[in-house]
Design a protein around this motif. Structure first.
Motif, short mmCIF file in Angstrom:
data_model
loop_
_atom_site.label_atom_id
_atom_site.label_comp_id
_atom_site.label_asym_id
_atom_site.label_seq_id
_atom_site.Cartn_x
_atom_site.Cartn_y
_atom_site.Cartn_z
N MET A 88 38.96 50.63 37.85
CA MET A 88 37.26 50.91 39.06
C MET A 88 36.77 51.24 37.59
N ASN A 89 37.45 52.61 37.84
CA ASN A 89 36.75 54.00 37.13
C ASN A 89 36.66 53.78 35.61
N THR A 119 36.98 42.42 46.73
CA THR A 119 35.90 42.06 46.55
C THR A 119 34.89 43.63 45.46
N GLY A 120 35.05 44.38 45.88
CA GLY A 120 34.61 45.54 44.85
C GLY A 120 34.76 45.48 43.12
N LEU A 121 37.01 45.58 42.76
CA LEU A 121 37.34 45.54 41.64
C LEU A 121 36.12 44.51 41.25
N VAL A 125 34.17 44.31 38.20
CA VAL A 125 34.28 43.50 36.62
C VAL A 125 33.43 42.34 36.21
N LYS A 126 32.43 42.21 37.18
CA LYS A 126 31.19 42.05 36.99
C LYS A 126 29.68 42.33 35.76
N ALA A 127 29.85 43.50 36.14
CA ALA A 127 28.60 44.96 36.54
C ALA A 127 29.27 44.58 34.75
N ALA A 128 31.08 45.30 33.99
CA ALA A 128 31.02 45.53 32.71
C ALA A 128 31.33 44.12 32.05
N SER A 164 40.93 31.11 42.90
CA SER A 164 39.83 31.44 43.00
C SER A 164 38.74 32.39 42.51
N ARG A 165 38.97 33.45 43.25
CA ARG A 165 38.72 34.48 43.14
C ARG A 165 39.31 35.16 41.40
N ALA A 166 40.40 35.49 40.35
CA ALA A 166 40.84 35.46 39.72
C ALA A 166 39.42 34.59 38.44
#
Length: 176
Positions: A88-89, A119-121, A125-128, A164-166
């Motif tokens: 995440m960093n 959910t945090g990861l 990923v979406k922000a990146a 589904s999340r991946a």
């Protein structure tokens, strides 16, 4: 002298079938390409890839063993994150003139609770991806085997994760 000559296709022994049908990816020359890289001292196949292993890699769900995946990644030059927090960093820095890719290598678990993507990861990923739509890759573990078999990084489209999340993240990385 100093040139690599590929053997004829009928001289190959293939132990891993390739999933991709991309005409630019030739599984026949994978071993020769990897051998040429090693002989010429060029960078390893995944030297610019940082990987987070997502999931438990339970063989009863069709996943390869985690230790095998880790060994292949290490031998291919990838850096493996030791924790989700470390990944995440690094995701927060995607797009900051860093040529490396971040990959979520997913197991075959269809269950979101065990897929290894919190959910945090997912949010990071979406922000990146909003900052750099090529900086993050999401694939299932078979991508690694095909890339090694072909001696090059193969396209990610055929390698959909099962949870589904991946899969939602994979879709963001592979727009239709």
């Amino acid at each position: 002298a100093g040139k690599v000559i590929s053997p004829c296709p009928e001289q190959y022994i293939r132990t891993v079938p390739v999933k991709t049908s991309d005409p630019l990816v030739n599984a026949n020359h994978g071993v020769a390409l990897l051998a040429a890289r090693m002989h010429q001292g060029t960078s390893q196949l995944l030297s610019n890839v940082r990987v987070l292993l997502c999931g438990q890699f339970v063989s009863s769900e069709g996943s390869p063993r985690k230790t095998d995946i880790q060994a292949l990644l290490r031998e291919s030059g990838a850096t493996v994150f030791t924790s989700e927090g470390a990944a995440m960093n690094k995701l927060k820095k995607v797009g900051d003139n860093d040529a490396s890719k971040i990959m979520l290598l997913c197991d075959e678990c269809p269950n979101n609770n065990r897929c290894g993507i919190s959910t945090g990861l997912a949010k990071e990923v979406k922000a990146a991806l909003e900052r750099d739509d090529t900086g993050v890759l999401v694939v299932n573990s078979m991508w690694l085997f095909d890339s090694i078999s072909c001696g090059q990084i193969v396209p990610t489209q055929p390698f959909k994760p099962r949870s589904s999340r991946a899969l939602d993240l994979w879709k963001l990385c592979n727009p239709q």
